[in-house]
Design an enzyme around this catalytic site. Structure first.
Site, short mmCIF file in Angstrom:
data_model
loop_
_atom_site.label_atom_id
_atom_site.label_comp_id
_atom_site.label_asym_id
_atom_site.label_seq_id
_atom_site.Cartn_x
_atom_site.Cartn_y
_atom_site.Cartn_z
CG ASP A 151 -5.48 -6.42 4.58
OD1 ASP A 151 -6.68 -6.68 4.52
OD2 ASP A 151 -4.62 -6.98 3.88
CG HIS A 161 -0.86 -3.36 -2.64
ND1 HIS A 161 -0.88 -3.65 -3.98
CD2 HIS A 161 -1.86 -4.07 -2.07
CE1 HIS A 161 -1.87 -4.50 -4.21
NE2 HIS A 161 -2.48 -4.78 -3.08
N1 ACO Z 1 7.04 -2.30 6.42
C1 ACO Z 1 8.34 -1.98 6.25
N2 ACO Z 1 9.00 -2.09 5.08
C2 ACO Z 1 8.33 -2.56 4.03
C3 ACO Z 1 6.96 -2.91 4.11
C4 ACO Z 1 6.32 -2.77 5.35
N3 ACO Z 1 5.03 -3.08 5.50
N4 ACO Z 1 6.53 -3.34 2.90
C5 ACO Z 1 7.58 -3.27 2.09
N5 ACO Z 1 8.68 -2.79 2.76
C6 ACO Z 1 10.00 -2.53 2.19
C7 ACO Z 1 10.76 -3.81 1.98
O1 ACO Z 1 11.58 -4.15 3.09
C8 ACO Z 1 11.58 -3.50 0.75
O2 ACO Z 1 12.70 -2.75 1.14
P1 ACO Z 1 14.10 -2.88 0.30
O3 ACO Z 1 13.78 -2.39 -1.07
O4 ACO Z 1 15.01 -1.99 1.06
O5 ACO Z 1 14.47 -4.33 0.34
C9 ACO Z 1 10.68 -2.57 -0.08
O6 ACO Z 1 9.79 -1.96 0.88
C10 ACO Z 1 9.85 -3.31 -1.13
O7 ACO Z 1 9.18 -4.39 -0.50
P2 ACO Z 1 8.91 -5.80 -1.20
O8 ACO Z 1 8.62 -6.80 -0.12
O9 ACO Z 1 10.02 -6.10 -2.14
O10 ACO Z 1 7.62 -5.47 -2.02
P3 ACO Z 1 6.57 -6.50 -2.55
O11 ACO Z 1 5.82 -5.82 -3.64
O12 ACO Z 1 7.22 -7.80 -2.87
O13 ACO Z 1 5.63 -6.76 -1.27
C11 ACO Z 1 3.89 -6.63 0.34
C12 ACO Z 1 4.39 -6.18 -1.06
C13 ACO Z 1 4.04 -8.15 0.49
C14 ACO Z 1 2.42 -6.29 0.46
C15 ACO Z 1 4.73 -5.89 1.41
O14 ACO Z 1 4.56 -4.49 1.29
C16 ACO Z 1 4.36 -6.32 2.84
O15 ACO Z 1 4.89 -7.33 3.31
N6 ACO Z 1 3.44 -5.57 3.53
C17 ACO Z 1 2.98 -5.98 4.84
C18 ACO Z 1 1.93 -7.06 4.69
C19 ACO Z 1 0.61 -6.53 4.16
O16 ACO Z 1 0.09 -5.52 4.62
N7 ACO Z 1 0.04 -7.29 3.20
C20 ACO Z 1 -1.27 -6.95 2.65
C21 ACO Z 1 -1.17 -6.67 1.18
S1 ACO Z 1 -2.73 -6.15 0.58
C22 ACO Z 1 -3.63 -7.55 0.43
O17 ACO Z 1 -3.18 -8.66 0.26
C23 ACO Z 1 -5.05 -7.37 0.55
#
Ligand code: ACO
Length: 427
Positions: free
Chosen positions: A362, A305
């Site tokens: 979720d 998140h």
């Molecule tokens: N699985 C594996 N790796 C992940 C995940 C994941 N679910 N989420 C983040 N990471 C990693 C990224 O690859 C990144 O790694 P790096 O630093 O080596 O590049 C690091 O963690 C940070 O991730 P970002 O994408 O930069 O974080 P951001 O804050 O932009 O994204 C997000 C947050 C979009 C929710 C992300 O965690 C994600 O895509 N999760 C899966 C989708 C999801 O569950 N969304 C629901 C959000 S809650 C809602 O909307 C109700």
């Protein structure tokens, strides 16, 4: 209102005032920064930018805290109702018994749709995603309710807000009914907000529909958990659309469009699809390895998140609600065991620990919604239904805020500098 702290942050030769809210990080007020320095700030994804003042919802992502108007989400989910939380978000305080009764009555008087709106549904393909249908129908509301589109009139704003909260269950249920070829059911205002929605979704005109109180309670709680979440992508979209003076129905349609994406509201659908793909716990290590592989775009859906770097407090309530729904419906779903095991394995893995990736709201919601009988395509629709109250509350707050301006970000331009047009024959 925020206060100036008396502190400043020096950038170049100039001092910029620091403002503080009631709790949470202070902000540097950089509104004069461009005028004074000739530079913009650069913050893609707004990771360090407060776009507005807000008194609705507070999140402490490190501590896993979520408060609506100061009240912890766990207490609201356990002790309150979605209607009460809606009143709280819209009006700032918990209602008295009379105020709540009046609010429920008002909402129930707006549950029907203009009869002609039903024609809209017939214009969609039967296999259209219900989010596509919802987006279209909600946008179309502005063509039907002209008497509540004057955003300068607080009374009209409140009527539009009540209409949106009241009609969303009807719109969502009709999107579902259309997709399965069953007749639409009119609202039954003798039922609760959530009971009425369950009946319009799962009932048929040929039979009496009995609302299962345990499912009604669980569904109501799921709505509470999704009601608002400060300046997330869809809420910011609603605010940005509204900042130009667009009418509320158009703004909420914009919010629905943004929510649809798999990184936001679409994650509940994606999370359940992922659990189905994983299938059994023995396959989990393979998917964990894929999630950690930089060359694989796969992510664990329902994990991570932008704000929570701790357990999402909504996921805690959601996990508990799964067991309640399973008990009430006397069902067992092996996917729940897979989800629990996946959480356990991920939370003991260094990759997820270091990046502070925890289950979000979720992760478990799909398992519950599926047990209740919703197809995956309806999951994000339910999220939109519940989030509508947050969207309208935030929209109202924005319109009433004298400091708000039209949202207009700037950019760091990297395209060609000025050059002369070359006629077609000379290229
Ligand atoms: N699985 C594996 N790796 C992940 C995940 C994941 N679910 N989420 C983040 N990471 C990693 C990224 O690859 C990144 O790694 P790096 O630093 O080596 O590049 C690091 O963690 C940070 O991730 P970002 O994408 O930069 O974080 P951001 O804050 O932009 O994204 C997000 C947050 C979009 C929710 C992300 O965690 C994600 O895509 N999760 C899966 C989708 C999801 O569950 N969304 C629901 C959000 S809650 C809602 O909307 C109700």
């Amino acid at each position: 209102m925020s206060d100036t702290t008396g502190q400043t942050l020096k950038i170049g030769e100039k001092d910029y005032p620091v403002r503080s809210g009631s709790v949470g990080p202070d902000v540097v007020d950089i509104r004069k920064f461009y005028a004074q320095s000739g530079m913009f700030t650069y913050d893609p994804g707004f990771t360090s930018t407060a776009s507005c003042e807000s008194a609705l919802t507070y999140i402490d992502g490190d501590e896993g805290v979520l408060l609506h108007r100061g009240y912890p989400i766990g207490q609201l989910a356990e002790q309150s109702s979605f209607m009460e939380v809606s009143y709280l978000l819209l009006n700032g305080e918990l209602p008295s018994k009379d105020e709540l009764d009046k609010f429920i009555y008002t909402i129930s008087r707006h549950t029907m749709l203009h009869e002609q709106l039903a024609q809209f549904y017939r214009g969609f393909r039967r296999d259209a995603h219900p989010m596509a249908v919802m987006c279209g129908v909600v946008g179309a509301l502005s063509a039907f309710y002209h008497d509540s589109t004057d955003i300068a009139d607080p009374h009209q704003r409140m009527i539009a807000s009540h209409r949106l909260i009241a009609k969303m269950p009807t719109i969502a249920a009709m999107a579902y009914k259309y997709s399965i070829g069953q007749p639409f059911l009119y609202p039954d205002n003798s039922l609760s907000y959530t009971g009425n929605f369950l009946r319009m979704t799962f009932g048929v005109p040929a039979e009496q529909y009995e609302v299962n109180p345990a499912v009604e309670r669980a569904m109501d709680r799921i709505f509470i958990l999704h009601a608002d979440h400060e300046q997330n992508a869809s809420t910011s979209t609603v605010r940005l659309a509204g900042s130009s003076g667009a009418n509320p129905f158009a703004c909420i349609a914009a919010g629905i469009a943004c929510l649809w994406g798999p990184a936001h509201g679409g994650a509940n659908e994606a999370a359940l699809n992922m659990l189905r793909e994983i299938g059994t716990p023995d396959k989990i290590p393979e998917y964990i390895a894929r999630a950690k592989d930089k060359n694989d775009p796969f992510r664990l859906m329902g994990f991570g998140h932008r704000v929570y770097k701790n357990y999402d407090p909504r996921a805690t309530v959601m996990q508990k609600t799964v067991r309640e729904v399973f008990d009430a419906l006397n069902v067992q779903d092996p996917l729940f065991e897979t989800a629990l095991r996946l959480e356990e394995i991920a939370l003991s893995d260094d990759y997820f620990i270091e990046k502070k990736l925890f289950p979000n709201v979720d992760f478990y919601s799909g398992v519950i919604l599926s047990a209740i009988g919703f197809p995956t395509t309806m999951f994000t629709v339910l999220f939109a239904l519940a989030r509508t109250v947050g969207w309208v509350a935030q929209w109202n707050e924005m319109i009433s805020d004298p400091e708000q301006k039209i949202g207009r970000p700037r950019q760091l331009y990297t395209g060609p500098t000025q050059r002369d047009y070359v006629p077609l024959g000379q290229r």
